[in-house]
Design a protein around this motif. Structure first.
Motif, PDB file in Angstrom:
ATOM      1  N   TRP A 109       0.836  -1.208   0.000  1.00  0.00           N
ATOM      2  CA  TRP A 109       0.000   0.000   0.000  1.00  0.00           C
ATOM      3  C   TRP A 109       0.869   1.255   0.000  1.00  0.00           C
ATOM      4  O   TRP A 109       0.615   2.198  -0.743  1.00  0.00           O
ATOM      5  CB  TRP A 109      -0.917  -0.010   1.225  1.00  0.00           C
ATOM      6  CG  TRP A 109      -1.851   1.162   1.250  1.00  0.00           C
ATOM      7  CD1 TRP A 109      -3.104   1.230   0.704  1.00  0.00           C
ATOM      8  CD2 TRP A 109      -1.604   2.439   1.843  1.00  0.00           C
ATOM      9  NE1 TRP A 109      -3.648   2.476   0.916  1.00  0.00           N
ATOM     10  CE2 TRP A 109      -2.748   3.237   1.615  1.00  0.00           C
ATOM     11  CE3 TRP A 109      -0.540   2.993   2.542  1.00  0.00           C
ATOM     12  CZ2 TRP A 109      -2.853   4.558   2.055  1.00  0.00           C
ATOM     13  CZ3 TRP A 109      -0.627   4.305   2.988  1.00  0.00           C
ATOM     14  CH2 TRP A 109      -1.760   5.067   2.747  1.00  0.00           C
TER      15      TRP A 109
ATOM     16  N   SER B 249       2.398   2.185  -3.355  1.00  0.00           N
ATOM     17  CA  SER B 249       1.495   2.757  -4.354  1.00  0.00           C
ATOM     18  C   SER B 249       0.811   4.039  -3.871  1.00  0.00           C
ATOM     19  O   SER B 249       0.049   4.648  -4.610  1.00  0.00           O
ATOM     20  CB  SER B 249       0.413   1.731  -4.737  1.00  0.00           C
ATOM     21  OG  SER B 249      -0.348   1.351  -3.602  1.00  0.00           O
ATOM     22  N   HIS B 250       1.083   4.453  -2.621  1.00  0.00           N
ATOM     23  CA  HIS B 250       0.500   5.681  -2.068  1.00  0.00           C
ATOM     24  C   HIS B 250       1.591   6.500  -1.383  1.00  0.00           C
ATOM     25  O   HIS B 250       1.473   6.861  -0.209  1.00  0.00           O
ATOM     26  CB  HIS B 250      -0.610   5.357  -1.056  1.00  0.00           C
ATOM     27  CG  HIS B 250      -1.794   4.676  -1.653  1.00  0.00           C
ATOM     28  ND1 HIS B 250      -1.783   3.327  -1.973  1.00  0.00           N
ATOM     29  CD2 HIS B 250      -3.030   5.138  -1.983  1.00  0.00           C
ATOM     30  CE1 HIS B 250      -2.968   2.995  -2.467  1.00  0.00           C
ATOM     31  NE2 HIS B 250      -3.741   4.067  -2.490  1.00  0.00           N
TER      32      HIS B 250
END
Length: 299
Positions: free
Chosen positions: A14, A17-18
């Protein structure tokens, strides 16, 4: 695989990708380390049955239960996608009947909708051209705050009367800082195009003139060519914008001035003006047709 190990894998993916979601990452870490993992981390994923999760959520206060549910359901759904679980055990039913009823009922408070007279009151008390242009543009386009503040000169096609939204303004971790400081940045999003209302053309032209004037003094100012920037060419801070919105509320005597309320007003006003569902959804970039119909067309 134990939940603790899966959470580590999920959170690493996570974060990759963030990269710009610094505050969300902090919130997730807090829920994982303080709420979820101390009581559930030792269990195998297959041991996380609905009855066990129901007992876990029964011990949490309402607000925390809601946020924890959203995060845990997301994590376990990824486990289903990865083939580690046959189905997601974190279902709405585990929250209990009262919480389930609130969830099915939807939001408790409707967003306020501003009349045209209230909009004019707000615009009349804008002492600086920047804020007047920004508020009028927001009411006309209904763009979300972060996406509106990230609009650049290249995103506007005046000849075709179109806006292409490519970025959002967000505060991210400053990797060069040793003190865990943050900075504003433009983060790319999935681009989408919406019509540019005729009333906004004059606003764009005004903001571009201000940009030209600024860069004539110092070419290094506003290097991203943002349409809405501070007088010294920097992106508008969310907290600065909130302060100005609160000031406008007090001056105009119009409460609850937020970008969510502005967007709600833009959608409902477009429908009242005779726009079809398809036209309004395209203009305001509403992607879920069924949700749109439930919210705005149900009797």
């Amino acid at each position: 695989m134990k939940l603790k190990q899966w959470v580590q894998d999920w959170f690493a993916a996570w974060q990759a990708s963030h990269a710009g979601s610094y505050r969300t990452a902090q919130s997730y870490q807090g829920l994982l380390q303080n709420t979820i993992l101390p009581r559930l981390g030792r269990y195998e994923l297959t041991e996380l049955t609905p009855p066990r999760l129901k007992r876990f959520f029964a011990g949490l206060p309402g607000g925390k239960a809601k946020n924890t549910y959203k995060l845990l359901r997301t994590i376990l759904q990824q486990g289903v996608t990865a083939g580690l679980l046959a189905e997601n055990p974190c279902t709405p039913e585990i929250l209990g009947e009262e919480a389930l009823a609130r969830r099915k009922a939807g939001p408790q408070r409707e967003q306020p909708v501003f009349t045209r007279a209230e909009q004019e009151k707000l615009l009349a008390v804008c002492e600086e051209e920047l804020w007047g242009n920004l508020i009028r543009f927001a009411f006309s386009t209904g763009l979300p705050q972060g996406e509106l503040l990230a609009l650049r000169e290249e995103d506007v096609d005046l000849a075709a009367s179109r806006l292409t939204v490519r970025n959002r303004v967000a505060r991210i971790a400053d990797e060069q800082s040793k003190e865990h400081k943050t900075r504003l940045a433009l983060l790319p999003i999935q681009p989408y195009s919406v019509p540019l209302p005729a009333a906004c053309k004059r606003i764009v032209e005004s903001q571009l003139r201000a940009l030209r004037t600024l860069q004539a003094v110092d070419a290094r100012c506003n290097p991203d060519h943002l349409l809405f920037a501070t007088p010294d060419g920097r992106p508008v801070e969310a907290n600065v914008l909130r302060e100005h919105l609160a000031l406008l509320e007090r001056r105009a005597g119009v409460p609850c001035l937020t970008f969510s309320a502005i967007r709600e007003t833009a959608i409902r006003q477009a429908l009242e003006d005779g726009g079809t569902d398809a036209e309004v959804m395209e203009r305001l970039h509403c992607k879920d047709r069924q949700a749109f119909l439930r919210r705005y067309r149900q009797k």
